[in-house]
Design a protein around this motif. Structure first.
Motif, PDB file in Angstrom:
ATOM      1  N   ARG A 149      14.021  29.515  39.381  1.00 29.33           N
ATOM      2  CA  ARG A 149      14.358  30.550  38.406  1.00 29.33           C
ATOM      3  C   ARG A 149      14.960  31.766  39.115  1.00 29.33           C
ATOM      4  N   SER A 150      14.367  32.180  40.239  1.00 25.91           N
ATOM      5  CA  SER A 150      14.901  33.350  40.939  1.00 25.91           C
ATOM      6  C   SER A 150      16.292  33.062  41.510  1.00 25.91           C
ATOM      7  N   PHE A 162      18.593  31.067  40.166  1.00 24.12           N
ATOM      8  CA  PHE A 162      19.620  30.811  39.152  1.00 24.12           C
ATOM      9  C   PHE A 162      19.589  31.743  37.945  1.00 24.12           C
ATOM     10  N   LYS A 163      18.714  32.765  37.966  1.00 29.38           N
ATOM     11  CA  LYS A 163      18.556  33.616  36.787  1.00 29.38           C
ATOM     12  C   LYS A 163      19.799  34.429  36.449  1.00 29.38           C
ATOM     13  N   THR A 164      20.704  34.603  37.387  1.00 29.75           N
ATOM     14  CA  THR A 164      21.915  35.378  37.108  1.00 29.75           C
ATOM     15  C   THR A 164      23.135  34.503  36.869  1.00 29.75           C
ATOM     16  N   GLY A 165      22.925  33.218  36.668  1.00 21.50           N
ATOM     17  CA  GLY A 165      24.038  32.334  36.354  1.00 21.50           C
ATOM     18  C   GLY A 165      24.745  31.769  37.562  1.00 21.50           C
ATOM     19  N   ASN A 166      24.048  31.641  38.644  1.00 24.75           N
ATOM     20  CA  ASN A 166      24.659  31.171  39.885  1.00 24.75           C
ATOM     21  C   ASN A 166      24.975  29.682  39.867  1.00 24.75           C
ATOM     22  N   VAL A 167      25.941  29.341  40.684  1.00 18.60           N
ATOM     23  CA  VAL A 167      26.184  27.949  41.044  1.00 18.60           C
ATOM     24  C   VAL A 167      25.887  27.866  42.537  1.00 18.60           C
ATOM     25  N   GLN A 168      25.252  26.795  42.926  1.00 14.81           N
ATOM     26  CA  GLN A 168      24.975  26.607  44.343  1.00 14.81           C
ATOM     27  C   GLN A 168      25.644  25.309  44.768  1.00 14.81           C
ATOM     28  N   VAL A 169      26.598  25.410  45.657  1.00 13.52           N
ATOM     29  CA  VAL A 169      27.330  24.256  46.133  1.00 13.52           C
ATOM     30  C   VAL A 169      26.819  23.916  47.529  1.00 13.52           C
ATOM     31  N   ILE A 170      26.166  22.763  47.651  1.00 15.27           N
ATOM     32  CA  ILE A 170      25.635  22.331  48.942  1.00 15.27           C
ATOM     33  C   ILE A 170      26.313  21.020  49.303  1.00 15.27           C
ATOM     34  N   SER A 222      23.675  26.951  36.621  1.00 15.52           N
ATOM     35  CA  SER A 222      22.875  27.535  35.540  1.00 15.52           C
ATOM     36  C   SER A 222      23.507  27.286  34.180  1.00 15.52           C
ATOM     37  N   ILE A 223      22.642  27.077  33.204  1.00  9.78           N
ATOM     38  CA  ILE A 223      23.056  27.076  31.798  1.00  9.78           C
ATOM     39  C   ILE A 223      22.579  28.417  31.260  1.00  9.78           C
ATOM     40  N   MET A 224      23.525  29.307  31.002  1.00 13.93           N
ATOM     41  CA  MET A 224      23.218  30.665  30.562  1.00 13.93           C
ATOM     42  C   MET A 224      23.565  30.815  29.089  1.00 13.93           C
ATOM     43  N   GLU A 260      23.244  35.702  28.510  1.00 18.33           N
ATOM     44  CA  GLU A 260      22.817  36.259  29.792  1.00 18.33           C
ATOM     45  C   GLU A 260      21.375  35.923  30.161  1.00 18.33           C
ATOM     46  N   THR A 261      20.841  34.865  29.575  1.00 17.36           N
ATOM     47  CA  THR A 261      19.488  34.410  29.877  1.00 17.36           C
ATOM     48  C   THR A 261      19.560  32.982  30.406  1.00 17.36           C
ATOM     49  N   LEU A 262      18.795  32.710  31.461  1.00 19.79           N
ATOM     50  CA  LEU A 262      18.754  31.365  32.014  1.00 19.79           C
ATOM     51  C   LEU A 262      17.939  30.452  31.096  1.00 19.79           C
ATOM     52  N   TYR A 263      18.601  29.407  30.600  1.00 21.26           N
ATOM     53  CA  TYR A 263      17.920  28.425  29.759  1.00 21.26           C
ATOM     54  C   TYR A 263      17.685  27.107  30.481  1.00 21.26           C
TER      55      TYR A 263
END
Length: 181
Positions: free
Chosen positions: A95-96, A98-106, A134-136, A139-142
């Motif tokens: 949650r911490s 992705f809470k702002t709508g991030n994408v993480q590419v690894i 994130s599915i936002m 502006e809320t992480l769902y």
């Protein structure tokens, strides 16, 4: 310059393909108002289009818990459907992140700078490359749409990221219209 023209043409074709695939996925999503069917269709389509080993969607509930609601997985890989149940430490970490709508590419999990908990998760589920997004909604992480490659590392292309982002936008739009989450 011929090389530049080829590159522009390849990009144009990839964009057209992304748009076609997105329209196809959106149409299949809209054919149903059943949440389970929509999520399952989405993960199956993404897995096929991105040619990956595991795709899943997590959904956060109002009690700050998260569940894997849908998963599409290649044979010979372990399901993660029960992963997040009762694992509040991992849920809080995700949650911490992705809470702002991030994408993480690894591209390669073996060299990724992630927590020991996530390293353990990658090892247990044989994840070599991943891309959680994130599915936002308002502006809320769902939740998250997560793609795993288990067979080898993978260099994610702009096409992959853009397609996945567009799909999360479709899910968010669908939620806004039909309140499915």
């Amino acid at each position: 310059d011929l090389t530049q023209r080829k590159r522009v043409e390849e990009e144009r074709l990839l964009n057209a393909e992304r748009d076609r695939l997105l329209a196809q996925i959106a149409l299949r999503i809209r054919r149903s108002l059943n949440l389970e069917e929509i999520l399952q269709t989405t993960v199956a389509e993404v897995r096929q289009v991105l040619d990956c080993d595991r795709v899943f969607i997590t959904v956060l509930n109002q009690q700050s818990q998260s569940n894997v609601e849908a998963e599409s997985i290649a044979p010979n890989y372990e399901s993660i459907l029960g992963l997040l149940r009762c694992n509040q430490t991992y849920i809080n970490e995700l949650r911490s992140l992705f809470k702002t709508g991030n994408v993480q590419v690894i591209n390669d999990t073996s060299i990724a700078k992630v927590s020991p908990l996530r390293k353990q998760y990658f090892a247990h589920y044989h994840v070599k490359a991943c891309m959680p997004l994130s599915i936002m909604i308002k502006e809320t992480l769902y939740g998250n749409l997560v793609v795993h490659i288990c067979i080898s590392i993978r260099h994610w292309h702009t096409f992959d990221i853009d397609l996945q982002y567009a799909i999360t936008q479709q899910l968010a739009t669908f939620h806004t219209r039909y309140t499915i989450f």
